[in-house]
Design a protein around this motif. Structure first.
Motif, short mmCIF file in Angstrom:
data_model
loop_
_atom_site.label_atom_id
_atom_site.label_comp_id
_atom_site.label_asym_id
_atom_site.label_seq_id
_atom_site.Cartn_x
_atom_site.Cartn_y
_atom_site.Cartn_z
N ARG A 248 -5.57 15.10 82.36
CA ARG A 248 -4.73 15.64 83.66
C ARG A 248 -3.46 15.31 84.11
N GLN A 249 -2.71 14.70 83.19
CA GLN A 249 -1.74 14.31 83.67
C GLN A 249 -0.38 14.89 83.15
N ALA A 250 0.87 14.93 83.59
CA ALA A 250 1.92 15.77 83.09
C ALA A 250 2.60 15.00 81.87
N VAL A 251 2.30 14.06 81.53
CA VAL A 251 2.68 13.52 80.33
C VAL A 251 1.71 13.98 79.08
N THR A 252 0.71 13.78 79.41
CA THR A 252 -0.44 14.25 78.30
C THR A 252 -0.24 15.77 78.24
N ALA A 253 -0.13 16.51 79.31
CA ALA A 253 -0.14 17.94 79.13
C ALA A 253 1.24 18.22 78.38
N ALA A 254 2.35 17.57 78.52
CA ALA A 254 3.61 17.64 77.84
C ALA A 254 3.43 17.53 76.18
N GLY A 255 2.86 16.31 76.09
CA GLY A 255 2.30 16.16 74.61
C GLY A 255 1.44 17.14 74.04
N THR A 256 0.49 17.75 74.45
CA THR A 256 -0.33 18.59 73.69
C THR A 256 0.60 19.84 73.72
N GLY A 257 1.53 20.27 74.68
CA GLY A 257 2.54 21.27 74.51
C GLY A 257 3.35 21.17 73.27
N CYS A 258 3.81 19.79 73.13
CA CYS A 258 4.58 19.52 71.70
C CYS A 258 3.65 19.89 70.60
N MET A 259 2.34 19.24 70.47
CA MET A 259 1.47 19.53 69.37
C MET A 259 1.16 21.18 69.09
N ALA A 260 1.01 21.94 70.20
CA ALA A 260 0.83 23.49 70.10
C ALA A 260 1.81 24.05 69.51
N ALA A 261 3.00 23.70 69.84
CA ALA A 261 4.35 24.18 69.13
C ALA A 261 4.42 23.90 67.76
N LEU A 262 4.14 22.55 67.29
CA LEU A 262 4.35 22.19 66.00
C LEU A 262 3.16 22.74 65.07
N ASP A 263 1.98 22.88 65.66
CA ASP A 263 1.01 23.70 64.87
C ASP A 263 1.18 25.14 64.61
N ALA A 264 1.77 25.75 65.87
CA ALA A 264 2.03 27.15 65.60
C ALA A 264 3.54 27.44 64.56
N GLU A 265 4.17 26.45 64.34
CA GLU A 265 5.04 26.73 63.48
C GLU A 265 4.55 26.43 62.14
N ARG A 266 3.78 25.56 62.00
CA ARG A 266 3.10 25.23 60.69
C ARG A 266 2.28 26.58 60.35
N PHE A 267 1.41 27.03 61.42
CA PHE A 267 0.81 28.42 61.29
C PHE A 267 1.53 29.40 60.46
N LEU A 268 2.69 29.50 61.16
CA LEU A 268 3.45 30.63 60.66
C LEU A 268 4.13 30.53 59.36
N ALA A 269 4.51 29.27 58.99
CA ALA A 269 4.88 28.83 57.92
C ALA A 269 3.85 29.18 56.65
N THR A 270 2.53 28.64 56.84
CA THR A 270 1.38 29.06 56.23
C THR A 270 1.32 30.64 56.08
N LEU A 271 1.26 31.39 56.90
CA LEU A 271 1.24 32.90 56.68
C LEU A 271 2.43 33.33 55.99
N GLU A 272 3.67 32.99 56.09
CA GLU A 272 4.83 33.45 55.39
C GLU A 272 4.69 33.02 53.91
N PHE A 273 4.11 31.80 53.70
CA PHE A 273 3.95 31.46 52.14
C PHE A 273 2.84 32.21 51.61
N ALA A 274 1.84 32.68 52.37
CA ALA A 274 0.71 33.51 51.75
C ALA A 274 1.14 34.95 51.35
N LYS A 275 2.00 35.40 52.27
CA LYS A 275 2.50 36.63 52.13
C LYS A 275 3.62 36.68 51.00
N GLN A 276 4.55 35.64 50.88
CA GLN A 276 5.34 35.43 49.61
C GLN A 276 4.38 35.53 48.14
N GLU A 277 3.40 34.67 48.34
CA GLU A 277 2.36 34.71 46.99
C GLU A 277 1.69 35.83 46.61
#
Length: 324
Positions: free
Chosen positions: A290-319
């Motif tokens: 429950r610290q600001a710095v750990t919250a910021a870290g997990t926010g970064c992780m969420a964005a990176l995983d969201a980007e990868r999720f969308l990339a995977t969807l796009e790849f599957a669509k192209q396939e």
């Protein structure tokens, strides 16, 4: 009423939500942040911040959140002054949310950063002396009470952990509990009772927090014995209310997995919920740090995983298109 579409919809605008927005915007996902009832999160009601990396001098919580928001907007985030009142996650992606304004928000990914709120006693003087001797976070504010007399109110794991932590700064820590036994885990109780810096007041409830917000802040607590009704006074420089936190997850009951305390359950070491494309970050899924710095870290992780999720969807669509 309007419809807003984005590749990444973020609910919540504390350190987790805004960090997700910064990373998401830099990944060209054009995120939308719906700010909610408390734009900026808990840091907007925190005065001195001394433990966020990058600042050698004490900074103010509201200022830090203003800077985070400005950075998020600068790289392409859209901030919406609205409060989400309903969400639809079982039919996505895309995921849908409705705001109090009546506007609809549609996101190819959903990042939940609604945070948590410390539970308060509601006793007289508690709110007025908040940040002036009364706190709900020893890790955040304990440093300011070096060599001073402090009290912790509560009887669970949080209270015992806060009391033990405060012994790093104070040789005079009093744990106040309204019952005659603690609810905390036995191993924590053993550490507490072994400490010569901690004393325990049993069967005591805080009737009021006393002091002058305009000058010296908190001076003492008025206590009531829960068995005899006797009133007493305890002089302290700081008091830490440690009766737990309440995660803001009401919107997701019956829609996402939660633990017994209402925190969203994620895949260990990630912000991924059980629904692909839905991520949780910050205090809404973290009942340990429950610290600001750990919250910021997990926010970064969420964005990176969201980007990868969308990339995977796009790849599957192209396939799929290539196979037709």
């Amino acid at each position: 009423m309007a419809t807003h579409r984005t590749r990444m919809l973020i609910i919540g605008s504390g350190p987790a939500g805004l960090s997700a927005a910064i990373y998401g915007a830099r990944a060209m996902m054009e995120p939308i942040v719906v700010q909610g009832l408390q734009p900026g999160g808990q840091l907007t009601i925190t005065t001195d911040v001394e433990n966020y990396p990058g600042f050698k001098d004490v900074i103010q919580g509201p200022w830090l959140m203003q800077e985070m928001q400005a950075q998020a907007e600068h790289v392409g985030t859209r901030m919406m002054w609205d409060t989400i009142v309903s969400v639809e996650v079982d039919k996505g992606p895309p995921f849908r949310a409705i705001g109090d304004s009546g506007d609809e928000y549609i996101g190819d990914t959903l990042v939940i950063a609604t945070g948590a709120q410390a539970k308060w006693l509601g006793a007289p003087g508690e709110q007025e002396l908040g940040g002036k001797g009364v706190s709900a976070c020893a890790t955040c504010d304990g440093f300011f009470y070096r060599g001073k007399k402090v009290a912790v109110i509560g009887g669970g794991n949080t209270a015992v952990e806060e009391a033990l932590y405060l012994t790093n700064h104070s040789d005079d820590v009093t744990l106040i509990h309204r019952r005659d036994e603690l609810r905390a885990e036995k191993i924590l109780q053993e550490r507490l009772f072994k400490s010569d810096k901690i004393s325990t007041l049993w069967n005591k409830a805080v009737e009021s927090f006393e002091g002058d917000p305009a000058s010296g802040g908190l001076t003492h607590l008025v206590l009531k014995d829960t068995v005899t009704g006797e009133i007493s006074k305890l002089e302290v420089d700081g008091a830490f209310v440690a009766i737990g936190h309440a995660p803001a997850t009401e919107l997701f009951k019956g829609k996402l997995e939660m633990d017994e305390s209402g925190y969203l359950i994620v895949e260990p070491g990630t912000p991924k919920t059980a629904i692909p494309g839905v991520f949780a970050c910050g205090d809404v899924m973290d009942h340990t740090y429950r610290q600001a710095v750990t919250a910021a870290g997990t926010g970064c992780m969420a964005a990176l995983d969201a980007e990868r999720f969308l990339a995977t969807l796009e790849f599957a669509k192209q396939e799929a298109e290539a196979a037709e």
